[in-house]
Each structure stands twice: as C-alpha cells, then as structure tokens.
Enzyme design. Structure first.
Site, short mmCIF file in Angstrom:
data_model
loop_
_atom_site.label_atom_id
_atom_site.label_comp_id
_atom_site.label_asym_id
_atom_site.label_seq_id
_atom_site.Cartn_x
_atom_site.Cartn_y
_atom_site.Cartn_z
CG HIS A 32 0.95 -4.12 -0.06
ND1 HIS A 32 2.23 -3.88 -0.50
CD2 HIS A 32 0.73 -3.24 0.93
CE1 HIS A 32 2.75 -2.87 0.19
NE2 HIS A 32 1.85 -2.46 1.07
NE ARG A 46 6.98 -5.40 -3.16
CZ ARG A 46 6.64 -4.93 -1.96
NH1 ARG A 46 7.08 -3.76 -1.54
NH2 ARG A 46 5.87 -5.63 -1.18
CD GLU A 62 5.75 -3.40 5.31
OE1 GLU A 62 4.79 -2.95 5.95
OE2 GLU A 62 6.63 -2.66 4.81
CE1 TYR A 95 9.34 3.27 3.90
CE2 TYR A 95 9.04 0.97 4.49
CZ TYR A 95 8.86 2.02 3.60
OH TYR A 95 8.19 1.81 2.42
CD GLU A 142 7.02 -1.19 0.97
OE1 GLU A 142 6.95 -0.39 1.93
OE2 GLU A 142 6.13 -1.99 0.70
CG ASN A 156 9.18 -3.64 2.58
OD1 ASN A 156 9.81 -3.96 1.58
ND2 ASN A 156 7.87 -3.66 2.62
O1 IFM Z 1 2.93 2.68 2.72
C1 IFM Z 1 3.54 1.65 3.41
C2 IFM Z 1 3.49 0.37 2.61
O2 IFM Z 1 2.20 0.00 2.25
C3 IFM Z 1 4.08 -0.78 3.40
N1 IFM Z 1 5.39 -0.42 3.91
C4 IFM Z 1 5.54 0.83 4.57
C5 IFM Z 1 4.98 1.95 3.72
C6 IFM Z 1 5.16 3.30 4.42
O3 IFM Z 1 4.54 3.28 5.66
#
Ligand code: IFM
Length: 453
Positions: A121, A77, A166, A297, A355, A295
């Site tokens: 992005h 990606r 995002e 985290y 992600e 995404n």
């Molecule tokens: O690096 C970023 C990415 O560009 C978008 N999502 C989160 C990642 C980590 O912060």
C-alpha cells in the site's frame, strides 16, 4: 436503519494501511520508505504533515483491535510495511518487523476478526527508490522476494492476501502527476511503473501458488465509472480514453492478458513496448487469481479537452448532487454499475469492495460527539447499491469501509477525515463518530437476523 439483508456469509470489515496509521517510523529496525522521504520534503503534503506518528497504531494496535471488536466487524484489511520486513539492501528479513504483525494477528484472532493483508500500500523502501523505484524492473523481483518472506512467515494465519493496493495511484499519481511519492512528473516513467507493478503482482501470485499456500490471493484496483459530459462524439471518445486510463489499463492485462490497444496506441509516444513488455510478461500478469478487490469512491464525468496534453480529457464537477470533502461526487448508483460491468465484461470471480467511504468535515463537539450524518447516509446508500448487485445474483462477498479511523490521507495529510472513529491527533484519543455507532448497529442487527433464521 437500513432494512436490506446481505447473505450471512457476507463479510463486513474496515480497512487501513500501514503508513497511514502506524507511526513508529524508526522503530524495531524499520527504515524509511519513499513516502517518509516525500512527506518530509517541503510542499508535498498539507502543512508538511508526515506519517511519523500518524495514529500511533504501532503502539496502540491492541486497543485499536478492541475498537474493531466493539464495532463487531468480521474482518480487518491492513497492509504490511515493506521497510519493516526488509529494511536494508542486503535483503535480510527483520524479525522484529514480522513480530509486530504477528502480535497484531494474535490480537485479531483473539477477537475472531479475519485478517485481509495487503502487501503493498505504497510504502516502497527508500533503498529501492534509490535504485529507481518502480521504473526499475528488478524492483518487481524484490517485491516477489518480500512477498515470499511474508507468505512464509505469516501464510498459515492469513486467509486473504492482496498483492497491491491501487497500482493506478502508485504508477500514475506517483510517477506521472507527482502528487504521491516519489513525486515524479513523467508520463513515460508512469507507464513503465504501471507495467512493473502489474508484473510484480503476477510474480507474487505465482510464488504464492508455488508455496502451495492456503488462503486466497487477489489484487485491489481503484475503479470508477466514466460518463461523458455530453452526447457529442468527442466527449464520448474522451470518456473512452479516461476509462482506458483508469480502468481498462489494469483490468485488461489481469483478465485478458493484453493491454487495451487504443491505450497502447496512445501511450506509444512515450514508451517502446518491445523494450518494456517482455514475451512472458502478459501471461504472468494474467495468472489466475481468486478474487478482485474493488476500491470505489466516485464516478468521473469527462469531456474532450484539447488543452490536456496527456489524454485530452477534462473533468467536470458534477453539476448537482452532494460532494465529499475530497470534492468527489457522491454517486452510489455508479458502484452498482461498476460491479455489474466487472461481472459482465471481466470476471465471475468473487468481488470484494476493499474500500469505500468518504471524507467529511467532521467536528468534535464539546461533549465529545461527532455528528457525521452525511457519512451515515453515504454508507447506507452505497450498501444499498451493493445489496442490489448481490440480490440480483452478483458475486460480491464482502465490504470493507475505509477507514477504521481518521488517518494520514497522503498529500492531504491530516486535513481529510475518512474514519468511522475520530482521532484527536494531539492526544491520540479515539472518539466514536455517529457513523461508527451506525455501523455497529447495522452489523449487530444482521447478526441477530441471521441467527434467528
Ligand atoms: O486513503 C486512501 C487509501 O490509502 C487508498 N484509497 C483511497 C483512500 C482515500 O483517498
């Protein structure tokens, strides 16, 4: 080594983004994006870091694809840099910009790696930032023109398209909190930008369908699970607001064709809805897509904070547990909870984790090793959470690790390393971390297992 098995068709990949890796910011006709401008302004990024050179991927793309081939990934990606494709206000398409992505696609094809392409992005051409950026509704139209140019040029070679990465960050970090380009601190602007970003997504998907493109198209949202810090009602309400801000503000219009009423009520002190949202907009935003990119985290733990003038929400650092270098709590169970919620409340469409990954304080040893056992454990635990969802029948189709290699982590510059591959930015040497070898083995093992079945 993990012993859980994903279906043979499940895609394992790696992800990157143009401004974070490409460098070559003045080459082959590219003009600045608002991230070039922002990163060059004093005080906006860690130690003044910029994406001028980044990982020099623009020149090293072939060997970088070689790394992916060695990892054994099914898919890659990456994002396209809008100011490479439409560098000037005259709207002309820059063939040299497209040619770079053609060369990259050729290389991927040779190694049987499927591309998944993100159109936006975060690198808005500066010439559009000069016209107001995402505050200007016309920018959504310009985005559609750009999308059409890319669909026409590369459409036959790309099976998976992602309109935006995002949009929460583009809107709220860029125009509200001021941490990202263009660095504005104005909640009114942030709300307006969020609507225009979503609108541009809808228009791009409509254009994609009108061109009768093959392939699938969706959007990637950064989503989280929000937990209240205590059982008291005020904290539960704060969690609801935080969820509205981070998740529902994007999910509701995309899957239900309306903004969440509680957030509309809350945001009404900043914007006039009649002016902002024109009659067909919500139908456009809810245009059917083929998948949702997620995404993930970390989760959020929040409490009612009367001192926060925006949402009355305070964020609590998790009382225990492991943190990444970003200060984000490691919470794999919330990935599982998030996927469950998406499927129960919003959509049965295929989901992709577009992600997931972590920054840790990686150190290169004298003998060129990076012992990032924490990242290995992070990935193992998150893969396990995703697997649990799949094993229960969840419609999750793929998983892209962020990131292939260390890169420009926006306002944090080069101080946070998310890569499977370590980049020595002084020499551009790529060095495999332990996590890269772990991922390579993981993929190899599942290939062997599925071919012996
Ligand atoms: O690096 C970023 C990415 O560009 C978008 N999502 C989160 C990642 C980590 O912060």
């Amino acid at each position: 080594m993990t012993d859980f098995e994903f279906p043979p068709s499940f895609i394992f990949g790696v992800a990157t983004a143009a401004y974070q890796i490409e460098g070559a910011v003045g080459e082959d006709g590219r003009t600045p994006s608002h991230w070039d401008t922002f990163s060059h302004q004093r005080g906006n990024t860690y130690q003044g870091d910029t994406g001028d050179v980044a990982c020099d991927h623009y020149h090293r793309y072939a060997s970088d694809v070689g790394l992916m081939a060695d990892l054994g990934v099914d898919a890659y990606r990456f994002s396209i840099s809008w100011p490479r494709i439409i560098p000037e206000a005259n709207g002309q398409i820059n063939q040299r910009g497209l040619d770079f992505y053609r060369r990259l696609l050729d290389e991927l094809e040779q190694h049987h790696i499927q591309p998944a392409v993100t159109l936006y992005h975060w690198d808005l051409p500066q010439w559009l930032a000069d016209r107001g950026g995402w505050i200007n509704r016309d920018v959504a139209k310009y985005f559609t023109d750009y999308a059409v140019a890319v669909f026409r040029a590369l459409g036959d070679r790309v099976p998976t398209w992602i309109t935006h990465n995002e949009p929460w960050c583009s809107a709220f970090l860029g125009y509200g909190e001021g941490e990202h380009a263009p660095g504005h601190r104005d909640w009114r602007e942030a709300i307006i930008a969020s609507h225009h970003l979503l609108l541009s997504h809808g228009w791009a998907v409509e254009a994609f369908r009108a061109l009768a493109q093959s392939g699938q198209i969706g959007i990637t949202l950064n989503l989280t699970v929000v937990d209240a810090a205590t059982d008291v009602e005020e904290d539960a309400q704060a969690a609801r607001r935080s969820d509205g801000y981070s998740n529902r503000w994007f999910l509701d219009p995309i899957f239900r064709a309306h903004y969440p009423q509680d957030m509309v009520d809350l945001f009404s002190r900043y914007v006039s809805w009649e002016e902002l949202v024109q009659p067909p907009d919500l139908t456009t935003i809810a245009v059917p897509i083929d998948f949702l990119g997620v995404n993930y985290y970390t989760r959020s733990v929040v409490y009612d904070d009367p001192d926060d003038s925006w949402l009355r929400v305070g964020h609590r650092r998790a009382p225990s547990g492991q943190m990444t270098e970003m200060g984000w709590e490691v919470h794999p169970d919330s990935l599982y909870r998030l996927l469950r919620r998406l499927q129960q409340d919003y959509t049965t469409l295929p989901l992709y984790i577009t992600e997931n990954g972590a920054a840790f304080a990686d150190e290169l040893t004298d003998d060129d090793q990076v012992h990032d056992g924490q990242r290995v454990e992070f990935l193992e635990r998150h893969f396990e959470a995703a697997h649990r969802f799949v094993a229960e029948g969840g419609n999750l189709k793929g998983y892209y690790v962020w990131s292939l290699m260390d890169n420009f982590e926006w306002a944090f510059g080069y101080s946070k390393r998310f890569g499977l591959i370590y980049v020595d930015f002084a020499t551009q040497r790529r060095i495999w971390k332990e996590s890269a070898r772990w991922y390579q083995n993981f993929i190899k093992k599942r290939r062997n297992t599925s071919s012996s079945n």
